[in-house]
Design a protein around this motif. Sequence first.
Motif, PDB file in Angstrom:
ATOM      1  N   GLN A 104       0.849  -1.193   0.000  1.00  0.00           N
ATOM      2  CA  GLN A 104       0.000   0.000   0.000  1.00  0.00           C
ATOM      3  C   GLN A 104       0.880   1.236   0.000  1.00  0.00           C
ATOM      4  OE1 GLN A 104      -2.608  -0.167   3.372  1.00  0.00           O
ATOM      5  NE2 GLN A 104      -3.916  -1.749   2.489  1.00  0.00           N
ATOM      6  N   HIS A 130       4.246  -3.286 -11.731  1.00  0.00           N
ATOM      7  CA  HIS A 130       2.891  -3.365 -12.269  1.00  0.00           C
ATOM      8  C   HIS A 130       1.906  -3.436 -11.116  1.00  0.00           C
ATOM      9  CE1 HIS A 130      -0.686  -5.420 -14.074  1.00  0.00           C
ATOM     10  NE2 HIS A 130      -0.443  -4.537 -15.021  1.00  0.00           N
ATOM     11  N   SER A 131       0.903  -2.577 -11.144  1.00  0.00           N
ATOM     12  CA  SER A 131      -0.118  -2.526 -10.104  1.00  0.00           C
ATOM     13  C   SER A 131      -1.483  -2.582 -10.769  1.00  0.00           C
ATOM     14  CB  SER A 131       0.029  -1.241  -9.281  1.00  0.00           C
ATOM     15  OG  SER A 131      -1.016  -1.100  -8.347  1.00  0.00           O
ATOM     16  N   TYR A 133      -5.859  -4.240 -10.474  1.00  0.00           N
ATOM     17  CA  TYR A 133      -6.936  -4.695  -9.616  1.00  0.00           C
ATOM     18  C   TYR A 133      -7.522  -5.995 -10.165  1.00  0.00           C
ATOM     19  CZ  TYR A 133      -6.668  -0.012  -7.670  1.00  0.00           C
ATOM     20  OH  TYR A 133      -6.218   1.141  -7.082  1.00  0.00           O
ATOM     21  N   GLU A 143       1.758   0.769 -14.812  1.00  0.00           N
ATOM     22  CA  GLU A 143       2.909  -0.084 -15.104  1.00  0.00           C
ATOM     23  C   GLU A 143       3.981   0.718 -15.833  1.00  0.00           C
ATOM     24  OE1 GLU A 143       3.550  -4.452 -17.209  1.00  0.00           O
ATOM     25  OE2 GLU A 143       2.062  -3.065 -18.039  1.00  0.00           O
ATOM     26  N   PHE A 211      -0.446   2.998  -7.187  1.00  0.00           N
ATOM     27  CA  PHE A 211       0.234   1.711  -7.044  1.00  0.00           C
ATOM     28  C   PHE A 211      -0.352   0.910  -5.889  1.00  0.00           C
ATOM     29  CE2 PHE A 211       3.257   4.377  -9.324  1.00  0.00           C
ATOM     30  CZ  PHE A 211       3.560   3.546 -10.391  1.00  0.00           C
ATOM     31  N   ASN A 212      -1.667   1.081  -5.675  1.00  0.00           N
ATOM     32  CA  ASN A 212      -2.352   0.373  -4.604  1.00  0.00           C
ATOM     33  C   ASN A 212      -3.174  -0.809  -5.097  1.00  0.00           C
ATOM     34  OD1 ASN A 212      -1.611   1.435  -2.125  1.00  0.00           O
ATOM     35  ND2 ASN A 212      -2.973   3.189  -2.321  1.00  0.00           N
ATOM     36  N   GLY A 213      -2.907  -1.291  -6.286  1.00  0.00           N
ATOM     37  CA  GLY A 213      -3.658  -2.434  -6.776  1.00  0.00           C
ATOM     38  C   GLY A 213      -3.460  -3.671  -5.914  1.00  0.00           C
ATOM     39  N   ASP A 214      -4.442  -4.566  -5.910  1.00  0.00           N
ATOM     40  CA  ASP A 214      -4.305  -5.768  -5.084  1.00  0.00           C
ATOM     41  C   ASP A 214      -3.475  -6.854  -5.769  1.00  0.00           C
ATOM     42  OD1 ASP A 214      -6.194  -6.369  -7.009  1.00  0.00           O
ATOM     43  OD2 ASP A 214      -7.594  -7.352  -5.638  1.00  0.00           O
ATOM     44  N   TRP A 216       0.105  -6.855  -7.315  1.00  0.00           N
ATOM     45  CA  TRP A 216       1.252  -5.955  -7.404  1.00  0.00           C
ATOM     46  C   TRP A 216       2.504  -6.775  -7.671  1.00  0.00           C
ATOM     47  CZ3 TRP A 216       5.835  -4.143  -5.217  1.00  0.00           C
ATOM     48  CH2 TRP A 216       6.133  -2.790  -5.421  1.00  0.00           C
TER      49      TRP A 216
END
Length: 276
Positions: A104, A130-131, A133, A143, A211-214, A216
């Motif tokens: 996070q 790379h981030s 969802y 990315e 860059f908070n994708g689940d 990552w």
Amino acid sequence: QSRINSSVGSAPQTSDVPNVDPPFMQNLKLWIAAGALTGVADGATISHLPDSSGNKFGLYSMAGTWQYQSASPNFNSQPSVKLTSVTGGWANMATTDGESLAFQTTGTDHTFAFMIKSGWDPSGFVSLVHSAYSGGSPAGAWEVILTNANTWGLVKGTAFSAIPHFGSTLADNAGLITMTFTASSGTLFIQWHGSTGGLGNFVFSGLTPNFNGDLWGILGRVGSVNPTTKVATPDGTGGLGTQNTEIAEILYYDRLLDANEIPILNGYFYDKYGGV
């Protein structure tokens, strides 16, 4: 700005390498370093890279075999992890045993630094970071890639922007990559070996860097993760590193390091690895 050498043009001896923390620790949110692995035999297979920042954003091997190198010739005889399979990458996940948490960020500006030697997967590019969802709009994906055409690329959702590169070849060439994302001006600035990696600031628009994708990943796009078995799989669209790719150290700051601070960051890497 080397702290231990009077001339930045002269690489330090291995015995001179200082055991110091990276600069600006208060904003350091991710610190992956092969040198942090202890009690590991030379040539041993590595499946987990712990986060030394204290935030527990560890990385797990994804579709590849990585071996510990106690004294890499590509990084001033400092440790690295080296890919020995055809392709491979790394993924972050929140494990059920609490060993690692989901990555996070807390800031809108971002600074990344990679001390790596990178190859390309058969699709012709490698994903530095790379981030994405697992659900919702693909516009959430961010990315930065390197291509086999010796260029950079920025991916936002489904949009791709090519960024020219001038200078030494990126493929199979060990060195330092620094990237800063500035949300207020919508710019990405890249340096390679301490010099501007393209035409200067690359302007993007339409999305705040996220860059908070689940899902990552480092050196690969993550398709899924299993937090119990700690196994990650790539998403099948490429971006993995290729055989002999090496990672020595990766840093992430949740703020912009400015023009006065980047040389200090470069000096930290130079002191350890001999050249940026």
